[in-house]
Design a protein around this motif. Structure first.
Motif, short mmCIF file in Angstrom:
data_model
loop_
_atom_site.label_atom_id
_atom_site.label_comp_id
_atom_site.label_asym_id
_atom_site.label_seq_id
_atom_site.Cartn_x
_atom_site.Cartn_y
_atom_site.Cartn_z
N HIS A 80 0.81 -1.21 0.00
CA HIS A 80 0.00 0.00 0.00
C HIS A 80 0.85 1.27 0.00
CE1 HIS A 80 -3.65 -2.40 1.71
NE2 HIS A 80 -3.32 -2.75 0.48
N ARG A 81 2.16 1.14 0.28
CA ARG A 81 3.07 2.30 0.18
C ARG A 81 3.14 2.84 -1.25
NH1 ARG A 81 8.32 -0.02 3.41
NH2 ARG A 81 7.26 -0.43 5.39
N THR A 82 2.75 2.01 -2.24
CA THR A 82 2.79 2.43 -3.64
C THR A 82 1.61 3.31 -4.00
OG1 THR A 82 1.51 0.55 -4.46
CG2 THR A 82 3.90 0.24 -4.27
N GLY A 83 0.65 3.45 -3.09
CA GLY A 83 -0.57 4.20 -3.37
C GLY A 83 -1.74 3.29 -3.70
N GLU A 84 -1.48 2.02 -3.87
CA GLU A 84 -2.54 1.04 -4.12
C GLU A 84 -3.18 0.62 -2.80
OE1 GLU A 84 -3.61 -0.19 -7.01
OE2 GLU A 84 -2.11 0.70 -8.34
N ASP A 85 -4.36 0.03 -2.89
CA ASP A 85 -5.02 -0.49 -1.68
C ASP A 85 -5.49 -1.93 -1.88
OD1 ASP A 85 -7.14 -0.21 -3.43
OD2 ASP A 85 -8.42 0.86 -2.02
N ASN A 86 -4.77 -2.67 -2.74
CA ASN A 86 -5.26 -3.98 -3.16
C ASN A 86 -4.30 -5.14 -2.85
OD1 ASN A 86 -3.23 -3.45 -4.98
ND2 ASN A 86 -4.50 -3.68 -6.80
N ALA A 87 -3.46 -5.00 -1.85
CA ALA A 87 -2.51 -6.07 -1.53
C ALA A 87 -3.23 -7.38 -1.26
CB ALA A 87 -1.64 -5.68 -0.35
N ASP A 88 -4.36 -7.31 -0.56
CA ASP A 88 -5.09 -8.55 -0.27
C ASP A 88 -5.55 -9.23 -1.55
OD1 ASP A 88 -7.11 -6.32 -0.38
OD2 ASP A 88 -8.49 -7.99 -0.10
N ALA A 89 -5.89 -8.45 -2.59
CA ALA A 89 -6.32 -9.03 -3.87
C ALA A 89 -5.18 -9.81 -4.52
CB ALA A 89 -6.79 -7.92 -4.81
N HIS A 90 -3.97 -9.30 -4.44
CA HIS A 90 -2.81 -10.03 -4.96
C HIS A 90 -2.60 -11.35 -4.22
CE1 HIS A 90 -1.08 -6.86 -7.56
NE2 HIS A 90 -1.57 -6.01 -6.67
N LEU A 91 -2.76 -11.32 -2.90
CA LEU A 91 -2.56 -12.53 -2.10
C LEU A 91 -3.66 -13.55 -2.37
CD1 LEU A 91 -1.53 -10.81 1.25
CD2 LEU A 91 -0.02 -11.86 -0.46
N LYS A 92 -4.89 -13.10 -2.51
CA LYS A 92 -5.99 -14.01 -2.81
C LYS A 92 -5.79 -14.69 -4.16
CE LYS A 92 -9.53 -11.69 -0.03
NZ LYS A 92 -8.95 -10.54 0.66
N GLN A 93 -5.29 -13.94 -5.14
CA GLN A 93 -5.01 -14.53 -6.46
C GLN A 93 -3.97 -15.63 -6.35
OE1 GLN A 93 -2.00 -14.24 -8.29
NE2 GLN A 93 -2.72 -14.99 -10.25
N LEU A 94 -2.97 -15.44 -5.51
CA LEU A 94 -1.94 -16.48 -5.34
C LEU A 94 -2.55 -17.79 -4.83
CD1 LEU A 94 0.94 -14.44 -3.69
CD2 LEU A 94 0.94 -15.46 -5.99
N LEU A 95 -3.58 -17.69 -4.01
CA LEU A 95 -4.21 -18.88 -3.45
C LEU A 95 -5.03 -19.65 -4.49
CD1 LEU A 95 -5.29 -17.35 -0.06
CD2 LEU A 95 -3.52 -19.09 -0.41
N LEU A 96 -5.70 -18.94 -5.39
CA LEU A 96 -6.55 -19.61 -6.39
C LEU A 96 -5.88 -19.75 -7.76
CD1 LEU A 96 -10.13 -18.18 -5.75
CD2 LEU A 96 -9.02 -20.19 -4.77
N HIS A 97 -4.86 -18.97 -8.03
CA HIS A 97 -4.12 -18.98 -9.29
C HIS A 97 -4.86 -18.22 -10.38
CE1 HIS A 97 -1.40 -21.75 -7.34
NE2 HIS A 97 -2.40 -22.55 -7.08
N ASN A 98 -4.14 -17.87 -11.42
CA ASN A 98 -4.74 -17.02 -12.46
C ASN A 98 -5.16 -17.76 -13.72
OD1 ASN A 98 -2.08 -17.43 -13.36
ND2 ASN A 98 -2.09 -15.48 -14.45
N GLN A 99 -5.01 -19.07 -13.75
CA GLN A 99 -5.37 -19.77 -14.98
C GLN A 99 -5.72 -21.23 -14.74
OE1 GLN A 99 -1.85 -19.02 -17.21
NE2 GLN A 99 -0.73 -20.72 -16.37
N VAL A 100 -6.45 -21.78 -15.71
CA VAL A 100 -6.75 -23.21 -15.73
C VAL A 100 -6.52 -23.71 -17.15
CG1 VAL A 100 -8.43 -23.13 -13.85
CG2 VAL A 100 -9.21 -22.90 -16.20
N VAL A 101 -6.27 -24.99 -17.26
CA VAL A 101 -6.18 -25.66 -18.55
C VAL A 101 -7.28 -26.71 -18.56
CG1 VAL A 101 -4.76 -27.10 -20.07
CG2 VAL A 101 -3.71 -25.27 -18.73
N VAL A 102 -8.10 -26.68 -19.62
CA VAL A 102 -9.22 -27.63 -19.69
C VAL A 102 -9.05 -28.53 -20.92
CG1 VAL A 102 -10.77 -26.09 -18.45
CG2 VAL A 102 -10.76 -26.06 -20.95
#
Length: 137
Positions: A80-102
């Motif tokens: 959040h020092r960067t001016g963003e307020d979405n650190a938790d969103a980055h962490l949540k993405q790490l838990l679910l991942h950004n892609q799937v292969v079907v």
């Protein structure tokens, strides 16, 4: 081997939400003409995930609560020092991942009876894109 690339554009209405993608991905697979292969579905955003799970709103709420328990929204992340307020969103993405292969069999998403594809937004209320890359024969 053939490839086909398409994009799904969407505009999320909430900061956090589930967006069903199965029908759009199935249409892209049909348009590709590929009968046997794989489709990569990726969020193209580092604060969103793509998952396969059940189409059930209670489960979606459970998943969001589980993620909030592990990576809560709070003001004291170093990011959040960067001016963003979405650190938790980055962490949540790490838990679910950004892609799937079907898998693709006979020109269709070869899924189990309850499997659906979802875009899961953690920092929304703006335009987003999902890449679908179909590879096969």
């Amino acid at each position: 081997m053939k490839t086909h690339t398409a994009y799904i554009s969407l505009h999320t209405k909430k900061r956090r939400e589930f967006v069903p993608l199965t029908q759009q991905v199935e249409q892209i697979i049909r348009e590709s003409g590929i009968q046997d292969g794989l489709a990569l579905v990726t969020s193209m955003h580092i604060t969103a995930a793509v998952i396969i799970n059940d189409y059930e709103s209670g489960l979606w709420q459970d998943i969001m609560q589980w993620l909030e328990d592990i990576a809560p929204a709070k003001p004291d992340y170093l990011h959040h020092r960067t001016g963003e307020d979405n650190a938790d969103a980055h962490l949540k993405q790490l838990l679910l991942h950004n892609q799937v292969v079907v898998p693709i069999t006979n020109g269709e998403f070869d899924s189990g009876p309850w499997e659906q594809i979802f875009y899961v937004e953690f920092d929304g209320m703006r335009d987003k894109r999902v890449l679908v890359k179909v590879i096969g024969e």
